[in-house]
Motif scaffolding. Sequence first.
Motif, PDB file in Angstrom:
ATOM      1  N   GLN A   1       0.840  -1.187   0.000  1.00 21.18           N
ATOM      2  CA  GLN A   1       0.000   0.000   0.000  1.00 21.18           C
ATOM      3  C   GLN A   1       0.879   1.243   0.000  1.00 21.18           C
ATOM      4  O   GLN A   1       2.039   1.195   0.416  1.00 21.18           O
ATOM      5  N   GLU A   2       0.319   2.363  -0.473  1.00 22.10           N
ATOM      6  CA  GLU A   2       1.027   3.632  -0.386  1.00 22.10           C
ATOM      7  C   GLU A   2       0.857   4.129   1.046  1.00 22.10           C
ATOM      8  O   GLU A   2      -0.236   4.522   1.447  1.00 22.10           O
ATOM      9  N   GLU A   3       1.934   4.094   1.813  1.00 22.97           N
ATOM     10  CA  GLU A   3       1.834   4.306   3.248  1.00 22.97           C
ATOM     11  C   GLU A   3       1.338   5.696   3.617  1.00 22.97           C
ATOM     12  O   GLU A   3       0.571   5.859   4.573  1.00 22.97           O
ATOM     13  N   SER A   4       1.767   6.703   2.889  1.00 21.91           N
ATOM     14  CA  SER A   4       1.294   8.052   3.196  1.00 21.91           C
ATOM     15  C   SER A   4      -0.204   8.172   2.925  1.00 21.91           C
ATOM     16  O   SER A   4      -0.932   8.820   3.694  1.00 21.91           O
TER      17      SER A   4
ATOM     18  N   GLN B   1      -3.999  -3.967   4.890  1.00 14.62           N
ATOM     19  CA  GLN B   1      -3.172  -3.881   3.679  1.00 14.62           C
ATOM     20  C   GLN B   1      -2.980  -5.243   3.017  1.00 14.62           C
ATOM     21  O   GLN B   1      -2.202  -5.371   2.085  1.00 14.62           O
ATOM     22  N   GLN B   2      -3.693  -6.263   3.501  1.00 13.79           N
ATOM     23  CA  GLN B   2      -3.694  -7.599   2.917  1.00 13.79           C
ATOM     24  C   GLN B   2      -2.291  -8.208   2.780  1.00 13.79           C
ATOM     25  O   GLN B   2      -1.800  -8.436   1.673  1.00 13.79           O
TER      26      GLN B   2
ATOM     27  N   THR C   1      -2.302  -3.154  -2.512  1.00 13.28           N
ATOM     28  CA  THR C   1      -3.089  -4.155  -1.782  1.00 13.28           C
ATOM     29  C   THR C   1      -3.891  -3.513  -0.648  1.00 13.28           C
ATOM     30  O   THR C   1      -4.534  -4.206   0.131  1.00 13.28           O
ATOM     31  N   GLY C   2      -3.845  -2.214  -0.522  1.00 16.14           N
ATOM     32  CA  GLY C   2      -4.568  -1.492   0.509  1.00 16.14           C
ATOM     33  C   GLY C   2      -4.406  -0.002   0.237  1.00 16.14           C
ATOM     34  O   GLY C   2      -3.778   0.390  -0.729  1.00 16.14           O
ATOM     35  N   PRO C   3      -5.028   0.844   1.106  1.00 16.66           N
ATOM     36  CA  PRO C   3      -5.633   0.501   2.387  1.00 16.66           C
ATOM     37  C   PRO C   3      -7.146   0.369   2.300  1.00 16.66           C
ATOM     38  O   PRO C   3      -7.787   0.937   1.421  1.00 16.66           O
TER      39      PRO C   3
END
Length: 333
Positions: free
Chosen positions: A154-157, A280-281, A311-313
């Motif tokens: 996933q794009e964490e930000s 985030q799977q 894969t997320g969020p």
Amino acid sequence: MRTHRKAAALLAVCALALAAGCSSEGGKASEEKNGEGGGAGGKAVNTDRLKIAMVTHSGEGDTFWDIVQSGAKQAASKDNVEFLYAAGKEGREQAQLIDSYVAKKVDGIVVTLAKPEAVKAAVQKAVAAGIPVVTINSGGEHSEAVGALSHIGQEESVAGEAVGEELNTRGKKKALCVIHEQGNVSLEARCAGVKKTFRGTVENLNVEGTNMPASTSSIEAKLQTGKDIDTVVTLGAPFAAATVKAKAGAGSDAEVNTFDLNAEVVKQLKAKEIGFAVDQQPYLQGYLAVDGLWLHKTNGNVLGGGKPVLTGPALVTGKNVPALEKYTARGTR
């Protein structure tokens, strides 16, 4: 399950992977050979036997990586792959493990980029040796620069921004963001994302993630002195349970929310001890990484066309968690 607007296109490939069978001891610093891996069987493909290694930054006791490995082993079983796993919480240890797999001439490597500067040279060495690399989970923005085929996660930000917006809808005013691994670029990005969209104030707290009693004590002490903290955001499922305990010890009314799912978080969501979780799977990250490398080696495919595979969020609450309970119970969500 409510998906954040910026991550609405969570890829049709997720559904395809789940149809094919598609967050501990996950933190072992020693190599762990798993043969064809676990998972419900079915006949493996008839392509040549491959050897694919995964190197993560997991610390001891982090159950998230058990779920990642479960997905990787399922794909390995299907794809006639020998799956190897090793982890080191320090970047230097990761780099050494990557070098060891390059020396063994594996057919592909999956790696996390939690501390990209520390592992960059080792990853580039693998690519130069003709070994394809896929990055997962952490440091996606560095994936292309180190020569990886693609990044899965996933794009964490963006995930952090989704949390900040959800806290706004819940009327929260002051958040404590608990970082369980100092220097991990993805964890820092999550807290920064929360701060970007949250209309209240955010304070970061660094804890010793590999020492759960110490982490619990640190959180409890902060809640005792910070009576105005009305929500705690943890960045991994095991730390949500620790915070629930710390909250009780501090006599705090703060709502606990977390990144990632496991069976304990599901129970706490149902019991309303946790407000929401960010999924985030991780199973999908492990599965797609191994399957993607197999496809690349046997058919020249590049998953996502070289772009990040999200894969997320997605936000999970007590209302929608029953639909996932059977999957968390078997260790695949």
